[in-house]
Design an enzyme around this catalytic site. Structure first.
Site, mmCIF file in Angstrom:
data_model
loop_
_atom_site.group_PDB
_atom_site.id
_atom_site.type_symbol
_atom_site.label_atom_id
_atom_site.label_comp_id
_atom_site.label_asym_id
_atom_site.label_seq_id
_atom_site.Cartn_x
_atom_site.Cartn_y
_atom_site.Cartn_z
ATOM 1 N N ARG A 68 0.819 -1.220 0.000
ATOM 2 C CA ARG A 68 0.000 0.000 0.000
ATOM 3 C C ARG A 68 0.850 1.267 0.000
ATOM 4 O O ARG A 68 0.547 2.195 -0.742
ATOM 5 C CB ARG A 68 -0.991 -0.001 1.165
ATOM 6 C CG ARG A 68 -2.068 1.070 0.974
ATOM 7 C CD ARG A 68 -3.053 1.082 2.122
ATOM 8 N NE ARG A 68 -2.395 1.499 3.327
ATOM 9 C CZ ARG A 68 -2.525 0.916 4.517
ATOM 10 N NH1 ARG A 68 -3.323 -0.112 4.662
ATOM 11 N NH2 ARG A 68 -1.866 1.360 5.559
ATOM 12 N N TYR A 121 -10.016 22.366 -14.546
ATOM 13 C CA TYR A 121 -10.681 21.077 -14.710
ATOM 14 C C TYR A 121 -11.944 21.063 -13.858
ATOM 15 O O TYR A 121 -11.891 21.228 -12.643
ATOM 16 C CB TYR A 121 -9.723 19.953 -14.309
ATOM 17 C CG TYR A 121 -10.367 18.597 -14.329
ATOM 18 C CD1 TYR A 121 -10.827 18.059 -15.526
ATOM 19 C CD2 TYR A 121 -10.542 17.876 -13.170
ATOM 20 C CE1 TYR A 121 -11.450 16.826 -15.542
ATOM 21 C CE2 TYR A 121 -11.158 16.633 -13.180
ATOM 22 C CZ TYR A 121 -11.614 16.119 -14.370
ATOM 23 O OH TYR A 121 -12.233 14.901 -14.391
ATOM 24 N N ASP A 194 -1.275 22.277 -12.259
ATOM 25 C CA ASP A 194 -1.869 21.163 -13.002
ATOM 26 C C ASP A 194 -1.409 21.339 -14.446
ATOM 27 O O ASP A 194 -1.880 22.214 -15.177
ATOM 28 C CB ASP A 194 -3.400 21.196 -12.888
ATOM 29 C CG ASP A 194 -4.067 20.039 -13.659
ATOM 30 O OD1 ASP A 194 -3.412 19.451 -14.539
ATOM 31 O OD2 ASP A 194 -5.260 19.765 -13.395
ATOM 32 N N LYS A 219 -4.178 11.003 -19.117
ATOM 33 C CA LYS A 219 -4.233 11.743 -20.364
ATOM 34 C C LYS A 219 -2.994 11.428 -21.199
ATOM 35 O O LYS A 219 -2.708 10.264 -21.402
ATOM 36 C CB LYS A 219 -4.425 13.226 -20.057
ATOM 37 C CG LYS A 219 -5.565 13.496 -19.045
ATOM 38 C CD LYS A 219 -6.936 13.052 -19.553
ATOM 39 C CE LYS A 219 -8.016 13.037 -18.474
ATOM 40 N NZ LYS A 219 -8.183 14.247 -17.711
HETATM 41 C C1 LIG Z 1 -8.581 14.596 -16.412
HETATM 42 C C2 LIG Z 1 -8.022 15.744 -15.670
HETATM 43 C C3 LIG Z 1 -7.910 15.735 -14.274
HETATM 44 C C4 LIG Z 1 -8.426 14.589 -13.443
HETATM 45 O O1 LIG Z 1 -7.690 13.410 -13.679
HETATM 46 P P1 LIG Z 1 -8.312 11.931 -13.533
HETATM 47 O O2 LIG Z 1 -7.135 11.075 -13.886
HETATM 48 O O3 LIG Z 1 -9.453 11.816 -14.472
HETATM 49 O O4 LIG Z 1 -8.730 11.775 -12.106
HETATM 50 C C5 LIG Z 1 -7.330 16.829 -13.667
HETATM 51 N N1 LIG Z 1 -6.893 17.893 -14.384
HETATM 52 C C6 LIG Z 1 -6.999 17.931 -15.713
HETATM 53 C C7 LIG Z 1 -6.490 19.132 -16.449
HETATM 54 C C8 LIG Z 1 -7.561 16.872 -16.410
HETATM 55 O O5 LIG Z 1 -7.668 16.919 -17.746
#
Ligand SMILES: *Cc1c(COP(=O)(O)O)cnc(C)c1O
Length: 407
Positions: A68, A121, A194, A219
């Site tokens: 974990r 997001y 981000d 992504k």
């Molecule tokens: C998809 C996304 C997230 C969230 O990620 P997940 O892997 O779906 O939890 C956060 N920030 C951005 C810019 C995203 O495109």
């Protein structure tokens, strides 16, 4: 370059032995050059064991005790992402991008103030609205593309975190990372970026002054639409970073080994995919900007984009694989266009090798800055002529015009 002759099990040794620093794509292609010490395999084994035998003196000399808090396959992918981001303190993989983001906000103290962007997001905006009050955080959303707006939102002694997203989903708003870092640090706060839409191919936020960088590795880092994962990478191993690691271990938020294995496989080709997808997006942006049924193309690579000058300064190798278009005829024109594509797939998410189109306003709900005539386009690796022709026929059939593909 002299022949590389180094101990093959040291993931950093190949980089040290070269007379010039090796390019990220070189290190990524070879997964840091690691060779399995037992079998000499060039692909690291998948470690599934949940538990590890103790030494006779009761210690854990391997560093692993239970799956974990930590896992060797997860570490392989973390090493590549830390290299791509230039993250001196390393990286931590989570079960999703949201789990990674939630760990950052949960590492704050009750009463802390945070500044977030208005264009971000949508899932994280909604999570902050729901969970921020329960964590006793106060959250202010600002137009982060304007550094003065970030500065004006800072509360002396209370603001502990500035969160930005650049390019910001789904308008691809650009935030000046170095300026935001200066403002955050002057107030004693941390800057977290981000960087999902930029990816480490285009931007290295830590080198521009950010303290942490976050990605939805679901992504383009994975890029094959078959893994949900998130990652944080840090410049400094301080108490905040340790608290984030403790949250991951305590909450059981680590990525599973199968997913880490798939992600590792994807990371080897990430720089190639990013370059191809970015070239496609740039070509589509140029052509769509001249299309009779497209009113605006939102792409930071176009000189008409309000963030173009800052993007040109802080992004390299182009401007990314994401763009949005605003379609003539308002919401119904946009929805009808999405309904008429054949090759593009109507689906959420982004960064995969297959191109996706989505009407975001129907997804994002209240509080979204997304206009109703907007379609978000995630460019894959298909032939750009094929991609353009499909969009062109969809735009024309949505507008009752079946003319030729060439604008
Ligand atoms: C998809 C996304 C997230 C969230 O990620 P997940 O892997 O779906 O939890 C956060 N920030 C951005 C810019 C995203 O495109």
């Amino acid at each position: 370059m002299p022949p590389i002759n180094v101990p093959e099990t040291d993931p950093d040794a190949i980089a040290r032995a070269a007379d010039v620093p090796l390019a990220p794509r070189t290190l990524a292609a070879q997964a840091m050059g690691r060779i399995d010490p037992v079998t000499r395999a060039v692909v690291a084994p998948l470690h599934l064991s949940t538990t590890f035998q103790r030494d006779p003196d009761n210690g854990y000399s391997s560093g692993f005790s239970y799956a974990r808090p930590d896992n060797a396959t997860v570490r392989e992918a973390e090493a590549v992402i830390a290299m791509l981001e230039g993250a001196a303190a390393g990286a931590l993989l989570f079960g999703s991008g949201m789990a990674a983001a939630a760990a950052v906000f949960s590492a704050l103290q009750p009463g802390d103030h945070v500044v977030v962007p208005r264009v971000m997001y949508w899932g994280l905006r909604r999570w902050l609205a729901q969970e921020g009050p329960r964590l006793l955080l106060s959250v202010d959303a600002v137009d982060a593309d304007d550094p003065a707006a970030i500065r004006a939102a800072m509360r002396p002694d209370l603001t502990k975190l500035v969160w930005i997203e650049t390019p910001g989903n789904p308008l691809w708003t650009i935030t000046d990372i170095a300026a935001a870092a200066g403002i955050a640090h002057a107030a004693g706060a941390r800057l977290v970026v981000d960087s999902t839409a930029a990816s480490p191919h285009h931007t290295r936020p830590l080198a521009l002054g950010a303290d942490l960088v976050m990605h939805s590795a679901t992504k383009i880092l994975n890029g094959h639409s078959d893994v949900v994962a998130g990652v944080l990478a840090a410049r400094r191993a301080d108490a905040f970073w340790e608290r984030i690691a403790a949250i991951r271990a305590g909450w059981g938020a680590i990525l599973g080994p199968f997913e880490a294995y798939l992600l590792m496989r994807s990371l080897r080709t990430f720089p190639l995919r990013a370059a191809a997808q970015t070239a496609g997006a740039a070509a589509l942006a140029e052509r769509l900007a001249r299309h009779p049924f497209v009113t605006v193309v939102l792409y930071p690579g176009l000189s008409s984009h309000p963030g173009h000058a800052v993007a040109a300064r802080q992004m390299e190798h182009g401007f990314g694989f994401m763009l949005s278009i605003r379609v003539a005829g308002g919401e119904s024109g946009a929805v009808a266009t999405a309904a008429s594509v054949c090759l593009w797939k109507r689906a959420t998410s982004l960064g995969g090798v297959e191109s996706l189109i989505e009407h975001r306003a129907s997804v994002e709900g209240p509080g979204s800055p997304c206009p109703p005539d907007l379609l978000r386009l995630s460019t894959g690796i298909e032939d750009v002529g094929d991609l353009y022709r499909d969009l062109d026929q969809a735009l024309r059939s949505a507008h009752g015009n079946t003319g030729s593909a060439e604008p």
